[in-house]
Write a protein that holds these residues in place. Structure first.
Motif, mmCIF file in Angstrom:
data_model
loop_
_atom_site.group_PDB
_atom_site.id
_atom_site.type_symbol
_atom_site.label_atom_id
_atom_site.label_comp_id
_atom_site.label_asym_id
_atom_site.label_seq_id
_atom_site.Cartn_x
_atom_site.Cartn_y
_atom_site.Cartn_z
ATOM 1 N N LEU A 162 54.402 97.558 -88.722
ATOM 2 C CA LEU A 162 54.723 96.252 -88.131
ATOM 3 C C LEU A 162 53.920 95.986 -86.861
ATOM 4 C CD1 LEU A 162 58.577 95.714 -88.607
ATOM 5 C CD2 LEU A 162 56.680 94.983 -90.064
ATOM 6 N N SER A 163 53.637 97.036 -86.071
ATOM 7 C CA SER A 163 52.812 96.836 -84.867
ATOM 8 C C SER A 163 51.465 96.243 -85.259
ATOM 9 C CB SER A 163 52.579 98.169 -84.135
ATOM 10 O OG SER A 163 53.786 98.625 -83.580
ATOM 11 N N GLY A 164 50.871 96.770 -86.323
ATOM 12 C CA GLY A 164 49.580 96.267 -86.798
ATOM 13 C C GLY A 164 49.694 94.871 -87.365
ATOM 14 N N LEU A 165 50.735 94.660 -88.162
ATOM 15 C CA LEU A 165 50.936 93.345 -88.778
ATOM 16 C C LEU A 165 51.080 92.271 -87.692
ATOM 17 C CD1 LEU A 165 53.177 92.530 -91.802
ATOM 18 C CD2 LEU A 165 53.516 91.264 -89.711
ATOM 19 N N PHE A 166 51.907 92.541 -86.692
ATOM 20 C CA PHE A 166 52.130 91.539 -85.641
ATOM 21 C C PHE A 166 50.886 91.367 -84.767
ATOM 22 C CE2 PHE A 166 56.812 92.171 -86.429
ATOM 23 C CZ PHE A 166 57.073 90.850 -86.777
ATOM 24 N N LEU A 167 50.198 92.465 -84.473
ATOM 25 C CA LEU A 167 48.982 92.361 -83.665
ATOM 26 C C LEU A 167 47.982 91.435 -84.343
ATOM 27 C CD1 LEU A 167 48.227 93.524 -80.969
ATOM 28 C CD2 LEU A 167 47.008 95.378 -82.140
#
Ligand SMILES: Nc1ncnc2c1ncn2[C@@H]1O[C@H](COP(=O)(O)OP(=O)(O)O)[C@@H](O)[C@H]1O
Ligand SMILES: [Mg+2]
Length: 254
Positions: A162-167
């Motif tokens: 999710l960190s990557g998706l949101f970034l």
């Protein structure tokens, strides 16, 4: 249509008996609460948006092999989920200092943490969800050591993904809360992700401006709360057809 049996009404959702045994319908309300239910309000359209956002995130997670309770979205405010035995522990994953962590340790909001930190809270409205340790969890039998290991491993995968998706859509995943449940399939038990993933239980800040696009806007009376939830959905590319006005939906679907 005959109304389904209501199993549980919480602060943000209602659970109804599902169409088949072992399923539930999760109905997303516009009700918002904060500070152990001391602050209450309504965020118009939140239920519709959280239903969509949680559908989207749970589906992406399922694609990378994270087991979840999500089956499918049924309509604007309802989704079909597998019924699980909820483990009464809320797992909080933090990447950046905010909220109670900032208060407790005097670390200014927005300070990046040296590494991701996981915290556990015992799910109890009466006790105001006290923070607990692994020792409490296993000694009191809320979860077995193996369950807890699974929950931590899944939470770290969820955090990475999710960190990557949101970034990728210009949002910083500051922290979030997860709930897990036990799902039995022919004598076998697995731990699956349950509840919801939405701006109600994630802190999401704009990467460039640090603008808060989550429930902190409600908690801290920052205004433009509805717009923040809409902006998260818009950036995810899932704003309901018809634009923001569609979020309220026809009365019959509410
Ligand atoms: N798949 C599921 N099976 C059974 N219970 C669930 C499932 N997913 C979520 N729940 C529970 O349903 C409730 C959802 O409603 P919510 O309004 O968030 O309640 P609360 O006020 O307790 O946070 C939560 O208590 C959550 O633990
Ligand atoms: Mg809840």
């Amino acid at each position: 249509m005959t109304r389904r049996r209501r199993i549980y009404e919480g602060k943000a959702k209602v659970l109804f008996e599902g169409p088949e045994p072992g399923t539930l319908v999760q109905y997303f309300k516009d009700d918002a609460s904060a500070f152990n239910n001391q602050k209450k309000g309504v965020i118009t359209g939140k239920g519709v948006l959280n239903n969509r956002i949680s559908e989207y995130l749970m589906s992406r997670l399922s694609e990378i092999g994270v087991p979840t309770h999500f089956v499918r979205r049924l309509n604007m405010r309802e989704q079909l989920v597998r019924e699980v035995e909820i483990i009464p522990i809320e797992l909080v994953v933090r990447n950046v200092a905010a909220g109670s962590l900032s208060q407790r340790f005097g670390i200014p909001e927005g300070t990046p943490l040296p590494r991701s930190i996981i915290e556990y809270y015992y799910k109890s409205d009466e006790l105001h969800d006290p923070m607990v340790s692994e020792e409490h969890i296993t000694a009191f039998g809320w979860a077995a050591p193996q369950d807890l290991d699974d929950m931590v491993a899944l939470s770290l995968r969820v955090n990475d993904y999710l960190s990557g998706l949101f970034l990728g859509i210009g949002l910083k995943l500051v922290d979030f809360k997860l709930e897990f449940g036990r799902l039995w399939e022919n004598e076998e038990m697995r731990i699956v992700l349950a509840d919801e993933i939405s701006p109600d239980n994630c802190r999401l800040w704009d990467v460039k401006t640090n603008e808060k696009l989550d429930k902190d806007r409600f908690r801290q009376d920052l205004g433009r709360v509805e717009e923040a939830y809409q902006e998260v959905a818009r950036r995810l590319g899932i704003l309901p057809e018809g634009g923001p006005s569609d979020v309220k939906g026809p009365k019959t679907l509410q």
